[in-house]
Design a protein around this motif. Structure first.
Motif, PDB file in Angstrom:
ATOM      1  N   LEU A  66       0.893  -1.161   0.000  1.00 56.99           N
ATOM      2  CA  LEU A  66       0.000   0.000   0.000  1.00 56.99           C
ATOM      3  C   LEU A  66       0.928   1.206   0.000  1.00 56.99           C
ATOM      4  N   LYS A  67       0.662   2.129  -0.913  1.00 54.81           N
ATOM      5  CA  LYS A  67       1.642   3.203  -1.122  1.00 54.81           C
ATOM      6  C   LYS A  67       0.995   4.582  -1.104  1.00 54.81           C
ATOM      7  N   GLY A  68       1.546   5.472  -0.312  1.00 55.08           N
ATOM      8  CA  GLY A  68       1.133   6.877  -0.364  1.00 55.08           C
ATOM      9  C   GLY A  68       1.792   7.541  -1.554  1.00 55.08           C
ATOM     10  N   PRO A  69       1.370   8.754  -1.909  1.00 52.97           N
ATOM     11  CA  PRO A  69       1.970   9.442  -3.047  1.00 52.97           C
ATOM     12  C   PRO A  69       3.412   9.841  -2.773  1.00 52.97           C
ATOM     13  N   ILE A  70       4.197   9.929  -3.816  1.00 57.36           N
ATOM     14  CA  ILE A  70       5.618  10.240  -3.685  1.00 57.36           C
ATOM     15  C   ILE A  70       5.952  11.464  -4.521  1.00 57.36           C
ATOM     16  N   THR A  71       6.699  12.374  -3.919  1.00 45.92           N
ATOM     17  CA  THR A  71       7.093  13.590  -4.645  1.00 45.92           C
ATOM     18  C   THR A  71       8.262  13.279  -5.558  1.00 45.92           C
ATOM     19  N   VAL A  81       9.954   8.276  -9.310  1.00 47.01           N
ATOM     20  CA  VAL A  81       9.989   7.097  -8.446  1.00 47.01           C
ATOM     21  C   VAL A  81       8.835   6.158  -8.809  1.00 47.01           C
ATOM     22  N   ASN A  82       7.705   6.746  -9.135  1.00 47.42           N
ATOM     23  CA  ASN A  82       6.543   5.917  -9.471  1.00 47.42           C
ATOM     24  C   ASN A  82       6.794   5.099 -10.723  1.00 47.42           C
ATOM     25  N   VAL A  83       7.346   5.774 -11.734  1.00 45.68           N
ATOM     26  CA  VAL A  83       7.654   5.064 -12.974  1.00 45.68           C
ATOM     27  C   VAL A  83       8.702   3.988 -12.688  1.00 45.68           C
ATOM     28  N   PHE A 256      -0.928  -0.815  -4.347  1.00 46.10           N
ATOM     29  CA  PHE A 256      -2.197  -0.090  -4.349  1.00 46.10           C
ATOM     30  C   PHE A 256      -1.938   1.356  -3.935  1.00 46.10           C
ATOM     31  N   GLU A 257      -2.447   2.276  -4.737  1.00 48.23           N
ATOM     32  CA  GLU A 257      -2.205   3.700  -4.444  1.00 48.23           C
ATOM     33  C   GLU A 257      -3.310   4.548  -5.046  1.00 48.23           C
ATOM     34  N   ALA A 258      -3.491   5.742  -4.468  1.00 45.96           N
ATOM     35  CA  ALA A 258      -4.489   6.673  -4.994  1.00 45.96           C
ATOM     36  C   ALA A 258      -3.996   7.275  -6.301  1.00 45.96           C
ATOM     37  N   HIS A 260      -4.111  10.512  -6.824  1.00 45.80           N
ATOM     38  CA  HIS A 260      -3.548  11.841  -6.549  1.00 45.80           C
ATOM     39  C   HIS A 260      -2.076  11.802  -6.164  1.00 45.80           C
ATOM     40  N   GLY A 261      -1.468  12.999  -6.158  1.00 43.33           N
ATOM     41  CA  GLY A 261      -0.068  13.138  -5.770  1.00 43.33           C
ATOM     42  C   GLY A 261       0.083  13.533  -4.317  1.00 43.33           C
ATOM     43  N   SER A 262       1.262  14.082  -3.985  1.00 41.99           N
ATOM     44  CA  SER A 262       1.597  14.316  -2.578  1.00 41.99           C
ATOM     45  C   SER A 262       1.036  15.640  -2.041  1.00 41.99           C
ATOM     46  N   ALA A 263       0.348  16.403  -2.883  1.00 40.53           N
ATOM     47  CA  ALA A 263      -0.353  17.634  -2.480  1.00 40.53           C
ATOM     48  C   ALA A 263       0.445  18.480  -1.493  1.00 40.53           C
ATOM     49  N   PRO A 264       1.621  18.963  -1.899  1.00 36.73           N
ATOM     50  CA  PRO A 264       2.454  19.726  -0.941  1.00 36.73           C
ATOM     51  C   PRO A 264       1.732  20.951  -0.376  1.00 36.73           C
ATOM     52  N   ASP A 265       0.744  21.477  -1.124  1.00 35.36           N
ATOM     53  CA  ASP A 265       0.042  22.691  -0.652  1.00 35.36           C
ATOM     54  C   ASP A 265      -0.750  22.467   0.631  1.00 35.36           C
ATOM     55  N   ILE A 266      -1.145  21.218   0.911  1.00 33.56           N
ATOM     56  CA  ILE A 266      -1.924  20.989   2.147  1.00 33.56           C
ATOM     57  C   ILE A 266      -1.247  19.971   3.072  1.00 33.56           C
ATOM     58  N   ALA A 272      -6.046  16.631   4.274  1.00 34.47           N
ATOM     59  CA  ALA A 272      -6.175  15.784   3.072  1.00 34.47           C
ATOM     60  C   ALA A 272      -7.353  14.825   3.195  1.00 34.47           C
ATOM     61  N   ASN A 273      -7.980  14.583   2.074  1.00 36.80           N
ATOM     62  CA  ASN A 273      -9.054  13.588   2.026  1.00 36.80           C
ATOM     63  C   ASN A 273      -8.410  12.197   1.925  1.00 36.80           C
ATOM     64  N   PRO A 274      -8.653  11.340   2.893  1.00 36.72           N
ATOM     65  CA  PRO A 274      -8.000  10.021   2.856  1.00 36.72           C
ATOM     66  C   PRO A 274      -8.742   8.999   1.988  1.00 36.72           C
TER      67      PRO A 274
HETATM   68  P1  NAI Z   1      -1.518  16.508  -6.551  1.00 31.76           P
HETATM   69  O1  NAI Z   1      -2.446  15.391  -6.863  1.00 31.76           O
HETATM   70  O2  NAI Z   1      -0.565  16.272  -5.449  1.00 31.76           O
HETATM   71  O3  NAI Z   1      -2.356  17.826  -6.185  1.00 31.76           O
HETATM   72  C1  NAI Z   1      -3.238  18.462  -7.105  1.00 31.76           C
HETATM   73  C2  NAI Z   1      -4.296  19.265  -6.318  1.00 31.76           C
HETATM   74  O4  NAI Z   1      -5.228  18.359  -5.721  1.00 31.76           O
HETATM   75  C3  NAI Z   1      -3.691  20.050  -5.149  1.00 31.76           C
HETATM   76  O5  NAI Z   1      -4.392  21.268  -5.019  1.00 31.76           O
HETATM   77  C4  NAI Z   1      -3.943  19.186  -3.936  1.00 31.76           C
HETATM   78  O6  NAI Z   1      -4.089  19.902  -2.730  1.00 31.76           O
HETATM   79  C5  NAI Z   1      -5.255  18.491  -4.304  1.00 31.76           C
HETATM   80  N1  NAI Z   1      -5.310  17.140  -3.722  1.00 31.76           N
HETATM   81  C6  NAI Z   1      -4.652  16.038  -4.151  1.00 31.76           C
HETATM   82  N2  NAI Z   1      -4.938  14.987  -3.375  1.00 31.76           N
HETATM   83  C7  NAI Z   1      -5.775  15.437  -2.415  1.00 31.76           C
HETATM   84  C8  NAI Z   1      -6.430  14.814  -1.312  1.00 31.76           C
HETATM   85  N3  NAI Z   1      -6.247  13.518  -1.019  1.00 31.76           N
HETATM   86  N4  NAI Z   1      -7.228  15.568  -0.527  1.00 31.76           N
HETATM   87  C9  NAI Z   1      -7.430  16.875  -0.800  1.00 31.76           C
HETATM   88  N5  NAI Z   1      -6.855  17.513  -1.846  1.00 31.76           N
HETATM   89  C10 NAI Z   1      -6.034  16.802  -2.637  1.00 31.76           C
HETATM   90  O7  NAI Z   1      -0.749  16.855  -7.899  1.00 31.76           O
HETATM   91  P2  NAI Z   1       0.523  17.780  -8.156  1.00 31.76           P
HETATM   92  O8  NAI Z   1       0.426  19.023  -7.342  1.00 31.76           O
HETATM   93  O9  NAI Z   1       0.610  17.874  -9.621  1.00 31.76           O
HETATM   94  O10 NAI Z   1       1.766  16.928  -7.684  1.00 31.76           O
HETATM   95  C11 NAI Z   1       2.426  17.092  -6.425  1.00 31.76           C
HETATM   96  C12 NAI Z   1       3.515  16.026  -6.309  1.00 31.76           C
HETATM   97  O11 NAI Z   1       2.937  14.722  -6.314  1.00 31.76           O
HETATM   98  C13 NAI Z   1       4.547  16.044  -7.456  1.00 31.76           C
HETATM   99  O12 NAI Z   1       5.834  15.882  -6.897  1.00 31.76           O
HETATM  100  C14 NAI Z   1       4.192  14.825  -8.273  1.00 31.76           C
HETATM  101  O13 NAI Z   1       5.337  14.265  -8.903  1.00 31.76           O
HETATM  102  C15 NAI Z   1       3.648  13.870  -7.215  1.00 31.76           C
HETATM  103  N6  NAI Z   1       2.722  12.875  -7.739  1.00 31.76           N
HETATM  104  C16 NAI Z   1       2.820  11.617  -7.230  1.00 31.76           C
HETATM  105  C17 NAI Z   1       1.954  10.640  -7.617  1.00 31.76           C
HETATM  106  C18 NAI Z   1       2.108   9.282  -7.006  1.00 31.76           C
HETATM  107  O14 NAI Z   1       2.914   9.093  -6.116  1.00 31.76           O
HETATM  108  N7  NAI Z   1       1.359   8.300  -7.468  1.00 31.76           N
HETATM  109  C19 NAI Z   1       0.884  10.885  -8.603  1.00 31.76           C
HETATM  110  C20 NAI Z   1       0.811  12.267  -9.037  1.00 31.76           C
HETATM  111  C21 NAI Z   1       1.706  13.223  -8.614  1.00 31.76           C
END
Ligand code: NAI
Length: 340
Positions: A66-71, A81-83, A256-258, A260-266, A272-274
């Motif tokens: 089970l994997k969280g998002p990776i920057t 890293v994902n690729v 298994f992973e979502a 979405h990415g690591s959403a550094p802004d929040i 974050a929505n889990p």
């Molecule tokens: P992101 O998916 O992290 O964020 C895009 C927008 O969606 C942001 O405003 C974020 O706050 C919001 N968001 C994402 N997931 C959320 C959640 N669970 N709950 C609430 N809001 C959520 O995409 P972004 O900004 O393009 O990428 C950020 C980093 O994540 C990058 O370093 C990228 O390489 C990495 N990334 C990793 C993935 C993975 O590990 N599978 C997939 C996509 C991106």
């Protein structure tokens, strides 16, 4: 029985959403020993590469992670890293179910589709080079083997899940050889499944059709880059990145992973929505044969979303990650309710 599963908490919001998923799996009563490993930024900070061998070994041994998002830092020096993970473990299937949930206000109701994306090649094969300064080339690699195995997986999935139609997505009018080969392989596999309706659609037309009426689609099959973009697009159709789960599956491991990415802004703010990772964990439970637990988690998520009292910011509410986790645990139906 106690399962040993690799847990990669990931970067940014990763540790928060993985803590939530772990707590919810625990609340189902399925006994899991989590082997925690790092990848990405945290692995680099700990003095390892982005994808430490110990992490890969753990997944190879346990077969499930089970994997969280990776920057992945943008630019030179860091490959994704994902690729890298998908290639190292040959996780050739990306499977993303996209579902409308009652209670979420979106433009379309009744979306129920699955995106299958080839996960190891295409433009994401990472074959880029500079020809001369100011000119770079990126190679799109399509092989018959990889195209055939993803098509086979999608058709088998459709058959076992009672899905009726597969849309094979391409741009073979322009990329005649590469997308042409992908399409030919899908057609050859389709011939073995005369009971499944097959349609072929250029990627640009698909984009428009998805915006107009996504309920027309059932299973979508495509190469890597198109699948990456279409997965995010489809997430937007049903309420955003916070609720769409995913799986990367190979013949000897599954991660298994979502979407979405690591959403550094929040990150680090308990905002974050889990749900996306929680539903990915439900897919993981199903994968290891814990179908009842998986269904209980899905129903609990459905109940919380339908009630609409507990919502994170991305869904228009003010609830925290931990509020959402508690609400899902409280909503877990009894085992008898699911098996009745
Ligand atoms: P992101 O998916 O992290 O964020 C895009 C927008 O969606 C942001 O405003 C974020 O706050 C919001 N968001 C994402 N997931 C959320 C959640 N669970 N709950 C609430 N809001 C959520 O995409 P972004 O900004 O393009 O990428 C950020 C980093 O994540 C990058 O370093 C990228 O390489 C990495 N990334 C990793 C993935 C993975 O590990 N599978 C997939 C996509 C991106």
């Amino acid at each position: 029985m106690k399962y040993t599963i690799t847990l990669l908490p990931g970067d940014g919001i990763g540790p928060e959403v993985s803590a939530s998923a772990v707590a919810i799996v625990e609340a189902t009563g399925v006994a899991v020993e989590w082997e925690r490993h790092e990848a990405g930024l945290r692995a680099v900070e700990a003095g390892h590469g982005t994808l430490p061998e110990a992490t890969l070994d753990s997944i190879r041994r346990n077969k499930v992670a089970l994997k969280g998002p990776i920057t992945t830092p943008v630019g030179r020096g860091f490959s994704s890293v994902n690729v890298g993970l998908r290639k190292a473990l040959s996780l050739y299937v990306s499977l993303r179910p996209v579902l409308s949930w009652k209670g979420l206000k979106t433009r379309h109701d009744d979306v129920d589709l699955v995106v299958f994306r080839e996960n190891t090649e295409g433009l994401y094969a990472g074959r880029e080079h500079e020809v001369v300064p100011g000119v770079v080339e990126a190679l799109k690699v399509i092989t018959a083997d990889a195209s055939t195995r993803i098509a086979r997986y999608a058709f088998e999935y459709a058959r076992w899940r009672g899905r009726r139609k597969i849309t094979v997505v391409h741009k073979a009018s322009v990329m005649k050889l590469s997308d042409g080969l992908f399409l030919d392989c899908a057609r050859a596999v389709a011939a073995d499944y005369p009971f499944i309706e097959v349609e072929e659609m250029p990627i640009d037309r698909l984009a428009m059709q998805l915006a107009l009426d996504p309920t027309k689609f059932d299973v979508l099959l495509m190469e890597n880059l198109y699948g990456d973009i279409v997965s995010d697009l489809c997430s937007g159709l049903v309420g955003g990145l916070g609720i769409v789960p995913g799986a990367n599956i190979g013949s000897s491991a599954a991660v298994f992973e979502a979407v979405h990415g690591s959403a550094p802004d929040i990150a680090g703010q308990n905002k974050a929505n889990p749900i996306a990772l929680v539903l990915s964990a439900a897919m993981m439970l199903e994968h290891i044969g814990e179908r009842v637990a998986a269904e209980r988690v899905r129903r609990a998520v459905g109940k919380v979303l339908a009630e609409g009292k507990v919502r994170t910011g991305d869904l228009g509410g003010k609830a925290s990650t931990t509020d959402m986790t508690k609400a899902i645990i409280a909503a877990l139906p009894a085992i008898e309710e699911v098996t009745a």
